[in-house]
Design an enzyme around this catalytic site. Structure first.
Site, PDB file in Angstrom:
ATOM      1  N   SER A 145      11.342  47.066  64.671  1.00 40.91           N
ATOM      2  CA  SER A 145      11.234  47.856  63.441  1.00 40.91           C
ATOM      3  C   SER A 145      12.319  47.539  62.414  1.00 40.91           C
ATOM      4  CB  SER A 145      11.223  49.357  63.770  1.00 40.91           C
ATOM      5  OG  SER A 145      10.064  49.671  64.533  1.00 40.91           O
TER       6      SER A 145
ATOM      7  N   GLU B 225       5.904  41.624  74.750  1.00 41.74           N
ATOM      8  CA  GLU B 225       4.427  41.547  74.794  1.00 41.74           C
ATOM      9  C   GLU B 225       3.989  40.506  75.811  1.00 41.74           C
ATOM     10  OE1 GLU B 225       3.874  41.065  70.558  1.00 41.74           O
ATOM     11  OE2 GLU B 225       4.644  43.102  70.274  1.00 41.74           O
TER      12      GLU B 225
ATOM     13  N   HIS C 135       9.245  37.536  75.191  1.00 40.69           N
ATOM     14  CA  HIS C 135       8.971  38.712  74.361  1.00 40.69           C
ATOM     15  C   HIS C 135       8.324  39.789  75.233  1.00 40.69           C
ATOM     16  CE1 HIS C 135       7.231  41.289  71.300  1.00 40.69           C
ATOM     17  NE2 HIS C 135       8.098  40.769  70.459  1.00 40.69           N
TER      18      HIS C 135
ATOM     19  N   GLU D 111      15.614  43.646  72.153  1.00 36.25           N
ATOM     20  CA  GLU D 111      14.474  44.339  71.550  1.00 36.25           C
ATOM     21  C   GLU D 111      14.053  45.519  72.432  1.00 36.25           C
ATOM     22  OE1 GLU D 111      12.174  41.725  68.602  1.00 36.25           O
ATOM     23  OE2 GLU D 111      11.238  41.484  70.539  1.00 36.25           O
TER      24      GLU D 111
ATOM     25  N   ASN E 127       8.815  36.568  63.580  1.00 34.07           N
ATOM     26  CA  ASN E 127       7.823  36.443  64.655  1.00 34.07           C
ATOM     27  C   ASN E 127       6.491  36.939  64.087  1.00 34.07           C
ATOM     28  OD1 ASN E 127       6.274  36.545  66.946  1.00 34.07           O
ATOM     29  ND2 ASN E 127       7.432  38.197  67.940  1.00 34.07           N
TER      30      ASN E 127
ATOM     31  N   GLY F 154       7.317  47.684  66.577  1.00 38.70           N
ATOM     32  CA  GLY F 154       6.112  48.075  65.857  1.00 38.70           C
ATOM     33  C   GLY F 154       5.919  49.571  65.689  1.00 38.70           C
TER      34      GLY F 154
ATOM     35  N   LYS G 204       3.671  36.731  65.350  1.00 35.12           N
ATOM     36  CA  LYS G 204       2.706  37.128  66.408  1.00 35.12           C
ATOM     37  C   LYS G 204       1.348  36.487  66.103  1.00 35.12           C
ATOM     38  CE  LYS G 204       5.523  41.150  67.222  1.00 35.12           C
ATOM     39  NZ  LYS G 204       5.647  42.503  67.720  1.00 35.12           N
TER      40      LYS G 204
HETATM   41  P1  PGA Z   1       8.547  44.661  64.769  1.00 35.18           P
HETATM   42  O1  PGA Z   1       8.427  43.585  65.953  1.00 35.18           O
HETATM   43  O2  PGA Z   1       9.567  44.140  63.806  1.00 35.18           O
HETATM   44  O3  PGA Z   1       7.169  44.728  64.186  1.00 35.18           O
HETATM   45  O4  PGA Z   1       8.961  45.949  65.397  1.00 35.18           O
HETATM   46  C1  PGA Z   1       9.563  42.925  66.443  1.00 35.18           C
HETATM   47  C2  PGA Z   1       9.155  41.968  67.542  1.00 35.18           C
HETATM   48  O5  PGA Z   1       8.219  42.258  68.282  1.00 35.18           O
HETATM   49  O6  PGA Z   1       9.776  40.899  67.700  1.00 35.18           O
END
Ligand code: PGA
Length: 248
Positions: A210, A98, A96, A168, A9, A174, A11
């Site tokens: 992460s 976000e 997601h 998740e 992903n 992140g 983003k």
């Molecule tokens: P990350 O994000 O691996 O940077 O923690 C995962 C995601 O948001 O799908």
């Protein structure tokens, strides 16, 4: 055994030149793909066509990070499932955290998006997960159950064999923070048990949050984890290739 997936992903990251070198490097570094493992790259919408071109004749697929819950018309800024189909996307991430947090997407909208994708033969990767406060009050499985129940109410049972769930934890995205391996395994097992009970079959359950080269192998060995949704580490071809190696 459920199909395994390793999904990048990106983003809102990437530029044309960087994307090309990323994909070329990844293709060169992964020459052997294990059976039953799909690798998917989800760049921002404007680069889907570029990814399609670079990944033609490759076993790596490309997918979108979102889709509209509408078919077409006056929805400024939106992209429909039929447009993703035109771009030969075989996957799209929906729900997601976000999108849920910043664009106020609720489970009903997320289910509607998944249905639009399924109608066009695109596999939704649907994200679920708890906040830190919910984790701390021991509500993880209650929250996930509520999210899955709402999704099942909006998506016909017959479609669920084509759906991938990504667990998740919001607080892990992140941040470099990870649930314990036991917690990851228990929550992914809970999702599979829920699917078995309500759909009559399990589904692929990915872990996201992460995921890095140095923690992927221990999670890949968990019996109910069917792969990863990777954010930050998917921006570096060497790190992403190392995560794929966890399944080789
Ligand atoms: P990350 O994000 O691996 O940077 O923690 C995962 C995601 O948001 O799908």
């Amino acid at each position: 055994m459920n199909q395994k997936y390793i999904v990048a992903n990106w983003k809102m990251n990437g530029v044309w030149s960087q994307n090309s070198s990323f994909i070329q490097t990844l293709k060169q570094s992964i020459t052997q793909f294990p059976e039953g493992v799909s690798v998917v790259i989800c760049p921002p919408y404007p680069y889907l066509m570029q990814a399609k071109g670079l990944l033609d004749n490759s076993v790596i697929a490309h997918g979108a990070q979102n889709v509209s819950h509408q078919d077409n018309g006056a929805w400024t800024g939106e992209v429909s499932a039929s447009m993703l189909q035109d771009l030969a996307c075989t996957y799209a991430i929906v729900g997601h955290s976000e999108r849920r947090a910043y664009y106020h997407e609720d489970d009903a909208t997320i289910a509607a998006k998944a249905v639009k994708l399924l109608d066009k033969g695109i596999q939704p990767i649907i994200c679920v997960g708890e906040s830190l406060a919910q984790k701390q009050s021991g509500e993880t499985q209650v929250v996930i159950t509520a999210q899955l129940s709402a999704l099942i109410a909006g998506i016909a049972t017959k479609h669920w064999s084509n759906i991938v769930i990504a667990y998740e934890p919001i607080w892990s995205i992140g941040t470099g923070l990870l649930p314990s391996l036991t917690d990851i395994e228990d929550t992914c097992a809970h999702i599979q048990a829920f699917a078995q009970q309500h759909l009559g079959h399990t589904c692929s359950v990915l872990y996201g949050g992460s995921v890095k080269a140095d923690n992927a192998t221990s999670m890949a060995n968990l019996p109910h984890v069917d792969g990863f949704l990777v954010g930050g580490a998917s921006l570096d071809p060497a790190a992403f290739a190392a995560i794929i190696q966890a399944y080789i």
